[in-house]
Write an enzyme that holds these catalytic residues in place. Structure first.
Site, short mmCIF file in Angstrom:
data_model
loop_
_atom_site.label_atom_id
_atom_site.label_comp_id
_atom_site.label_asym_id
_atom_site.label_seq_id
_atom_site.Cartn_x
_atom_site.Cartn_y
_atom_site.Cartn_z
CG ASN A 1 -6.56 52.83 93.79
OD1 ASN A 1 -7.06 53.92 94.04
ND2 ASN A 1 -6.81 51.75 94.53
CG HIS B 1 -6.42 57.55 90.63
ND1 HIS B 1 -6.70 57.72 91.96
CD2 HIS B 1 -7.06 56.41 90.29
CE1 HIS B 1 -7.46 56.72 92.40
NE2 HIS B 1 -7.70 55.92 91.41
CB ILE C 1 -11.25 50.99 95.38
CG1 ILE C 1 -11.19 51.71 96.72
CG2 ILE C 1 -9.87 50.76 94.82
CD1 ILE C 1 -12.49 51.71 97.49
CG HIS D 1 -11.78 56.58 88.86
ND1 HIS D 1 -12.60 55.98 89.77
CD2 HIS D 1 -10.51 56.27 89.24
CE1 HIS D 1 -11.89 55.33 90.68
NE2 HIS D 1 -10.61 55.50 90.38
CG HIS E 1 -7.84 51.80 88.88
ND1 HIS E 1 -8.12 50.93 89.91
CD2 HIS E 1 -8.23 53.03 89.31
CE1 HIS E 1 -8.67 51.60 90.91
NE2 HIS E 1 -8.74 52.87 90.57
#
Length: 917
Positions: A772, A576, A917, A581, A768
């Site tokens: 997520n 993740h 997020i 990110h 993602h």
């Protein structure tokens, strides 16, 4: 001649060169040549017959389009340029809520606007001024009626400005904006009307700072895309100047109003000035490789000059102004339980009960969190509750803000998490479905250095699993692609000594072997639990197999909990945060620094970069920092980010980040040219992969259409300096520590570019989303997915074995996080799983019909959007198919994490365009 007079407003021939009363549309046909030949039909201006005469101003005057051919036919018209009027419609977005200072300044700006302290606009032509060799510029114009509209409460306020230009001005390709007010404002778009080629659109979506903060004029380019060598002469200098401003000078502390994009290492996670215990190593560099993050320029710490000083909430961490959350997104984030629990409640609760950190004593303690909320379950004394902020207790009473929705994983079947079939299903359709891989040999072998970490051999033997293979031998199961593994051994083992020395943390390095059943589900057949090789041999490597009695059932449940804890850590720290990110951030920074907003590739990537820098900054401030939520709530504790960095150094490869490459690497798929996406899945009912390949195929086709439109041959790729600079800086600066690896794709052909862009968009959107938005639906019920374990699995020689036999449920619950740790992680994953109301999903864009000035591209995008909607219907069909056991059945959660659309809130579905997020 009569017809000519009618077309020209019956006056152009008879009047002087300055036309004051009849306001005439400026014809653009003489400048269309600067556009690509393939776009001529879209922008070609035509002579407008009398029936098409238009009025755009309130004054009752005749308005006409000037035909270039007609002007050329008129004598001496070239020497007598005509001054014409055009109008700009400007959309400014209001804030929904303003504090007292903002309201006061807004009214002050409204007052001073009447005396010339206003917002000024200036048109910049595509054409070069032959007198100055600079761009042609219009006279300046101010936005009208700012003071009159100061009290308008609508979300969007519309203003106008009128410009005077000469008939040979050409097509405006840019607009400069000067804000003489005291306060910034959000400029959404500008549309110019009055040109015969039709309205000209300038999507802005940017904060315009006051001149007191930024003395320069802001530049906004039209929606017409240009490769660098196609840039009209009048815009070339502006294009370069804008990029120089965005790159900055690599000096000084950044202000929140700045728009500077630059790189730095992760040297701001620790707090060495507070205590040496809170110091953390710098991530990024030869010692600990890691991607780069956005530079803030903050001063170094007093006790460590190489560490950047920290700022804590509520002080905002720098990201470029346009990367910060918009108001609705910020409100959604701030109103979440994350903020309410962490910043209002937990500090006081810790002080009240630190001496007796409540353990989970029964499963009812967990169930009651969804009924009674945190305050009651903590069993606080009345005087303690009274000391809490009134706001917190009032919110608890009125809206149950400290209660939690029942997570979906137990909403239909409370005991599903205990079953082995659900344990296997989540490896394919849960929140982390990307670690399962096919076993090609048995037993598995470690790749770690045996001199440091001991024997590479596994403790798994054929006798451990052969009885679970439906009559097959182990070799038969391997040959028929029936054995699969989730292997965390090499990721965790180098850190176990340090992790297990932490207070209240116990971990193994786990391996789990699965058998693919005839119904297409996975059955766990063995779990290997490894400790460092210096542990007594009887405990260093242990194999646990499915239970045969009550005692082995609890041992099996504890072993599965340790697997889930390993899985939760790798999911959060590697799959993740690292892969979607941190590894995306360098490409985003380089895109803003090296590619103009008018570059077609920037326009393609733009929606897939939204909010990512801001959410990553918030992660550094609250989640992955020393004493942050991740350290507090995940088993590796202070070593969490070092595990992330080790995975970057040893595992991460950009060329294997897209879905097809990843599935082939893990042995889950093989090439199959008969399939639209070119792959055959060896686990047919693998929801993440099956749905993901639909999304990937649509996405790649869209990118291929887009790239081939602008780059029909390789010479254009190699000759595009902005594109090459972007990729070079992304790799050699943003990923500098791995820049010399041979696996980086080259960028020489359209296929190279399609591969790179498709991979980036896949990571930012679908990948993602899959990793997520299931965090709370699956992780919100702590026993299903404990992020932290506090007890090892006991064996007969362990002193705790007697206590385990006496009350195995109590032992199991004591191994889980404490009640405070559980509620803290529940609060976090609830917030991280929430869609904001302003979310933009795959297949959507702001200004969908005008984000590009290229009609063919707009048409292709609508085709892509339609395909995404069809995929959503196919996913719905699959979720209703009873033959697909991993997504349909009694109490089985449908797999919707790759269903593209969603409403706001925690929905366990939806693919936003970007990492938001």
């Amino acid at each position: 001649m009569a017809l000519a007079k009618e077309m020209m407003g019956c006056s152009l021939i008879e009047r002087s060169s300055f036309v004051s009363s009849p306001r005439v549309f400026l014809n653009c046909s003489g400048n269309v040549a600067c556009f690509r030949q393939r776009q001529n039909r879209f922008l070609q201006a035509k002579t407008v017959p009398s029936m098409h005469l238009r009025k755009v101003f309130k004054a009752p005057v005749v308005v006409a389009a000037i035909s270039e051919d007609l002007i050329k036919a008129l004598p001496n018209q070239k020497e007598k340029a005509v001054e014409l009027k055009v109008r700009a419609s400007v959309t400014i977005r209001n804030k929904n809520k303003e504090d007292f200072k903002e309201t006061l300044v807004k009214h002050f700006d409204a007052f001073t606007d009447m005396f010339g302290r206003n917002v000024g606009l200036e048109l910049i032509s595509n054409d070069q001024d032959p007198k100055t060799n600079g761009p042609k510029k219009s006279s300046a114009a101010a936005l009208k009626d700012w003071s009159k509209k100061a009290n308008v409460k609508a979300e969007r306020v519309y203003y106008t400005a009128e410009f005077t230009v000469e008939s040979d001005f050409g097509i405006p390709g840019a607009i400069t904006v000067t804000n003489k007010h005291q306060q910034e404002f959000f400029l959404e778009s500008i549309t110019l009307e009055g040109f015969a080629c039709g309205p000209l659109h300038f999507p802005c979506n940017s904060w315009v700072q006051s001149c007191k903060n930024n003395s320069g004029k802001r530049i906004f380019f039209s929606n017409q895309p240009y490769l660098p060598n196609e840039t009209p002469k009048g815009l070339r200098a502006l294009r370069e100047n804008e990029l120089r401003e965005l790159r900055g000078n690599d000096r000084g502390v950044r202000k929140l109003s700045d728009r500077v994009y630059d790189f730095d290492v992760y040297n701001d996670l620790g707090k060495p000035d507070v205590s040496i215990d809170f110091a953390r190593p710098t991530l990024g560099g030869d010692k600990i490789p890691y991607p780069r993050r956005c530079r803030t320029g903050r001063l170094p710490c007093e006790t460590d000059m190489l560490a950047e000083s920290r700022i804590e909430k509520p002080v905002q961490m720098y990201v470029p102004r346009d990367e910060q959350f918009e108001e609705s997104k910020r409100n959604t984030f701030s109103a979440g339980r994350f903020r309410a629990v962490l910043h209002n409640l937990l500090p006081q609760l810790k002080a009240s009960i630190s001496a007796n950190n409540r353990d989970i004593k029964s499963f009812d303690d967990i169930d009651d969190l969804y009924k009674e909320g945190l305050l009651l379950k903590l069993g606080l004394q009345q005087e303690t509750v009274e000391k809490l902020p009134k706001m917190v207790t009032k919110l608890q009473e009125s809206s149950g803000i400290l209660k939690y929705e029942t997570p979906k994983v137990v909403s239909k079947d409370k005991f599903a998490w205990l079953r082995d079939d659900e344990f296997g299903r989540q490896a394919l359709a849960g929140v982390n479905p990307v670690n399962i891989r096919r076993l090609t040999s048995f037993p598995p072998v470690s790749k770690l250095d045996p001199e440091i970490y001991g024997s590479q051999e596994s403790a798994l033997k054929e006798e451990h699993i052969v009885g679970q293979l439906n009559g097959m031998t182990v070799q038969q199961a391997l040959d028929e692609n029936k054995l699969f593994i989730v292997d965390f051994h090499d990721i965790y083992l180098p850190f176990l000594d340090r992790i297990n020395s932490l207070d209240g943390r116990k971990a193994y390095a786990t391996r789990t072997v699965f058998f693919l059943t005839p119904t297409g589900t996975l059955k766990p057949v063995a779990i290997e639990l490894s400790l460092p090789h210096n542990t007594p041999q009887s405990r260093a490597k242990r194999v646990v197999t499915p239970p045969v009695d009550a005692t082995t059932n609890w041992i099996w449940q504890l072993a599965k909990a340790h697997v889930c804890s390993n899985d939760a850590g790798v999911h959060q720290l590697v799959n993740h945060f690292l892969c979607t990110h941190a590894c995306m951030e360098p490409f985003i920074l380089a895109a803003h620094r090296q590619m103009s907003a008018m570059h077609p590739i920037f326009k393609l990537l733009d929606p897939h970069m939204r909010y990512t820098l801001e959410i990553n900054a918030l992660a550094r401030q609250n989640l992955i920092n020393a004493e942050g939520v991740i350290e507090d709530c995940f088993t590796p504790g202070r070593y969490c980010m070092e595990i992330s960095a080790a995975a970057y150094r040893n595992i991460w490869r950009f060329d294997q980040q897209n879905l097809p490459a990843d599935l082939i690497r893990r042995g889950i798929a093989v090439p199959d040219p008969t399939q639209p996406h070119g792959l055959k899945l060896l686990i047919e009912d693998y929801p993440y992969a099956a749905d993901g390949l639909l999304i990937w195929n649509a996405l790649e086709n869209w990118v291929r259409t887009y790239v081939n439109h602008y780059y029909p041959d390789s010479s254009l790729i190699c000759g595009d300096r902005e594109l090459q600079n972007w990729y070079h800086e992304s790799v050699y600066v943003g990923h500098a520590d791995l820049s010399n690896e041979s696996w980086w794709p080259s960028l020489k052909t359209p296929e190279d570019l399609i591969f790179i862009l498709s991979t980036l968009i896949w990571l930012a959107s679908a990948q993602h989303a899959a990793l997520n938005f299931g965090q709370y639906p699956y992780g919100g019920y702590v026993p299903n997915r404990p992020t932290l374990m506090r007890r090892l699995v006991p064996d007969e020689n362990d002193p705790e074995y007697v206590n385990f036999l006496a009350d195995p449920q109590k032992y199991f619950l004591l191994a889980l996080p404490s009640l405070l740790q559980a509620t803290k992680i529940m609060a976090v994953v609830d917030n991280l799983s929430t869609h904001s109301p302003d979310e933009e999903y795959l297949g959507e864009r702001q200004h969908p019909s005008i984000w590009s000035g290229d009609a063919e591209i707009i048409e292709a995008f609508y085709g892509f959007s339609a395909e995404i909607r069809q995929i959503e219907k196919e996913i719905e069909r699959r979720n209703a198919d009873p033959s697909l056991k991993n997504r349909c059945g009694a109490g089985v959660l449908p797999y919707e994490l790759l269903a593209p659309s969603s409403g706001p809130g925690v929905t366990c579905r939806g693919i936003p365009n970007s990492v938001t997020i």
